[in-house]
Design an enzyme around this catalytic site. Structure first.
Site, PDB file in Angstrom:
ATOM      1  N   THR A 105      35.464  39.286  45.725  1.00 12.07           N
ATOM      2  CA  THR A 105      36.036  37.929  45.666  1.00 12.07           C
ATOM      3  C   THR A 105      35.752  37.402  46.996  1.00 12.07           C
ATOM      4  O   THR A 105      36.580  37.307  47.866  1.00 12.07           O
ATOM      5  CB  THR A 105      37.537  37.818  45.481  1.00 12.07           C
ATOM      6  OG1 THR A 105      37.864  38.306  44.217  1.00 12.07           O
ATOM      7  CG2 THR A 105      37.996  36.367  45.514  1.00 12.07           C
ATOM      8  N   ASN A 147      49.075  42.800  46.868  1.00 14.71           N
ATOM      9  CA  ASN A 147      48.552  42.669  45.516  1.00 14.71           C
ATOM     10  C   ASN A 147      49.626  42.731  44.440  1.00 14.71           C
ATOM     11  O   ASN A 147      49.406  42.304  43.312  1.00 14.71           O
ATOM     12  CB  ASN A 147      47.467  43.704  45.270  1.00 14.71           C
ATOM     13  CG  ASN A 147      46.206  43.272  45.969  1.00 14.71           C
ATOM     14  OD1 ASN A 147      45.657  42.235  45.649  1.00 14.71           O
ATOM     15  ND2 ASN A 147      45.789  44.035  46.969  1.00 14.71           N
ATOM     16  N   SER A 186      52.907  35.429  43.228  1.00 16.68           N
ATOM     17  CA  SER A 186      54.245  34.842  43.341  1.00 16.68           C
ATOM     18  C   SER A 186      54.281  33.799  44.433  1.00 16.68           C
ATOM     19  O   SER A 186      53.338  33.610  45.164  1.00 16.68           O
ATOM     20  CB  SER A 186      55.266  35.934  43.595  1.00 16.68           C
ATOM     21  OG  SER A 186      54.897  36.682  44.732  1.00 16.68           O
TER      22      SER A 186
END
Lengths: 409, 409
Positions: free
Chosen positions: A193, A404, A409
């Site tokens: 990513t 992770n 959240s």
């Protein structure tokens, strides 16, 4: 805490002639952060890219590949963070196309001349209303490149913006090479990513730049791993604006070519290593060197087996010279006819295992001394041939789990 | 805290006629724990084993393989914990041989009739003086099998002893099947720092038992993974003492054969799942089912990509239905021509992703409800064929890091 990595000084990041940048706080996922970046690329630039090999590649990756293939000349990049637009099916593709169409319209070019990038949570749709408003704002603000802002605008769980820059005296003058990258988890080769952008004002013909981009990625972004997870959105794009005629590389065989390529690799390695140094929860920067392999592929298998082993990584986190875990990883790396009695293992300069067994002179204090460092080199010799490779990775800490487990959240 | 796993009641573990056991606290690594186990096997028993595929396999594994191949009839097993005798070169082999020689001498059989097993820290030599004293003690105490003691004597980082037992009415009477296993990290197929022993009093010819042992392992111990690390010492041994003549399996084609094999698989699956339930730091028990694969190998690739992904595992730990991470893992599992638009994803009974995109009816609360459970099933359909597989794994917690960062201390 990143390992030996600081926010780059804005003045150390040289402007690359031929690029303009603009940003927005579009609230793609969270308020008050730069999350949309538009980069306008001068007409006539060469642009090449390499992308994730994940078969679940995101919509923007598919659009990038199609638009690069269309060959109409890339005129802008648009990046959003907060949402990866991956696992979004037909709607995701339509959203990515709408994004390129919007940028194209505002810049007066064609949608196929736009590259689009997204990074963030998977399996959620882009908030297109906010994204399109953000693009309006970013394009309205297009101006002289501020690379530090660019590095900041593409961050997700990164704790620091990542950028690197240099000038190279070459040919009849000087060229500039500047880039930015972002990590910070889901990082492994082919790719992560990970977004990486490298730009130079050198003149490099499109076919040469395409070849070089693969070579540069293989020397840098394809040699790092945090957790073995290959993302859906990884992209590395290289831009050569051609605004400098200090060198004019048309074939790659020019006398200056090697120096230019090397300088581009050096900056890319710095950008890739910065991702590892800021790897999620990283407390150590680990260099894994595998030597005496039969092939480079073999060397990579072993390097990644070590680099991905949770047991090895937690031992590094604990600064515990539990070196048997490294040998175990070598053993399961997938080399069928590996002969354990030919294996040598070094930790830093300490000769730890000789011919597959504990070196008779090795004392635990020596291993401990190396393990206490923040930067550690593991070197394995396989006794099978002359191929070698180097991979960079991190340890595995409580902080990784926290990040992770809490990311959404 | 293990997930839905308790200490088995001693009386639930049926004695297998033909085996005697003895233990010692030999202080191999730590004081006051049972760390040496000797199992005497009745003459005429069939014994078969499967072992780690790690090329750095430990000395005892090499000796076991050689002794099984010698075919002189196995008469005892000796197990120590605390030290794996792996990465120990020639001295390790000599130590393993000395161990078998000692047991053989005490039992009046040949060294090649002894199987030897070690588990614990790698790259350290066995404390042979203490081990040999422990063997004296264990052999002196040989008596009626206490399987709970056996399960306890082989524990390393396990928090609970693991054992399972059943009786099967079959043929002209009843047979008993009882086994023990130990984990708890470095667990992945082929195999794990995993020791598994299964015994039955049924009569099963040696060639049939060898074939069955592979089939049983493939249905159980080769379908679990904690952290993807394959250990140097994994061993699974099956003993058929032949003390019961309720069934007499000589070809495997007898009418009762399928029921016996199935019952042995069932106990082995329980033993294997117990390792996962007590996986290092486990808070969840995850079943990964992959369906509609082209081949079983393909299904396994996908199942393990999901089961090994630190990002997926930390999301499970957080009870976060971050399902895109699962799709990303499917994408990088290594199926070159995977078509993401054919993929369906279920979490428990909830249809999460349809044809590669978020299911239009899926609501986050539904995913959250499944994630809150301690036992979760992930089901992926690849739309490529009819092969399928199931793998069992755990989440990735802070506790995992703590255990593995502290293991040697």
């Amino acid at each position: 805490m990143p390992v030996n990595l600081n926010v780059p000084a804005a003045e150390s990041l040289f402007v690359v002639d031929g690029l303009e940048m603009g940003y927005a706080m579009a609230q793609i996922r969270k308020p008050n952060r730069k999350d949309v970046l538009v980069v306008r690329v001068a007409e006539g630039s060469s642009v090449a890219g390499v992308f994730t090999k994940n078969r679940f590649c995101a919509a923007p990756v598919q659009i990038c590949q199609a638009n690069l293939k269309a060959g109409k000349g890339i005129r802008a990049l648009v990046v959003n963070t907060g949402c990866a637009n991956a696992g979004t099916g037909e709607r995701g593709l339509a959203d990515a196309r709408a994004t390129t169409a919007k940028v194209a319209e505002l810049l007066g070019v064609q949608a196929e001349q736009i590259l689009v990038f997204s990074t963030g949570v998977i399996l959620e749709n882009l908030p297109m209303d906010r994204l399109l408003l953000g693009i309006n704002q970013a394009v309205a603000g297009l101006g002289k490149a501020n690379w530090l802002d660019a590095a900041t605008a593409i961050m997700t769980t990164d704790t620091l913006p990542k950028a690197s820059s240099s000038k190279l005296k070459v040919g009849t003058g000087e060229i500039t090479i500047t880039g930015v990258s972002k990590g910070a988890g889901m990082i492994r080769p082919n790719m992560a990513t990970m977004l990486g952008y490298l730009a130079t004002d050198a003149t490099i013909a499109q076919p040469v730049l395409e070849k070089w981009t693969t070579a540069i990625a293989d020397a840098s972004f394809n040699r790092i791993t945090i957790d073995g997870d290959t993302s859906t959105n990884d992209s590395f794009v290289v831009i050569a604006t051609g605004k400098s005629m200090a060198v004019n590389i048309q074939t790659g065989n020019e006398p200056e070519a090697a120096a230019v390529l090397e300088a581009m690799k050096v900056e890319s390695i710095k950008l890739a290593q910065a991702i590892v140094r800021d790897g999620e929860g990283a407390t150590k920067f680990i260099t894994v060197k595998v030597e005496q392999a039969g092939t480079e592929e073999e060397a990579l298998k072993v390097a990644y087996a070590i680099g991905h082993s949770p047991l090895v990584k937690t031992a590094f986190f604990a600064s515990d010279p539990n070196l048997g875990r490294i040998l175990a990883a070598v053993g399961y790396a997938g080399i069928e006819d590996l002969d354990q009695t030919k294996i040598q293992l070094y930790l830093g300069d300490v000769y730890v295992a000789q011919n597959g067994g504990r070196h008779p002179d090795y004392r635990e204090e020596q291993g401990q001394a190396v393990m206490n460092d923040a930067e550690i080199t593991v070197r394995v010799q396989l006794g099978r041939g002359i191929a070698s490779t180097t991979v960079w990775t991190t340890d595995f800490s409580h902080e990784y789990v926290t990040i992770n487990a809490d990311y959404r959240s």
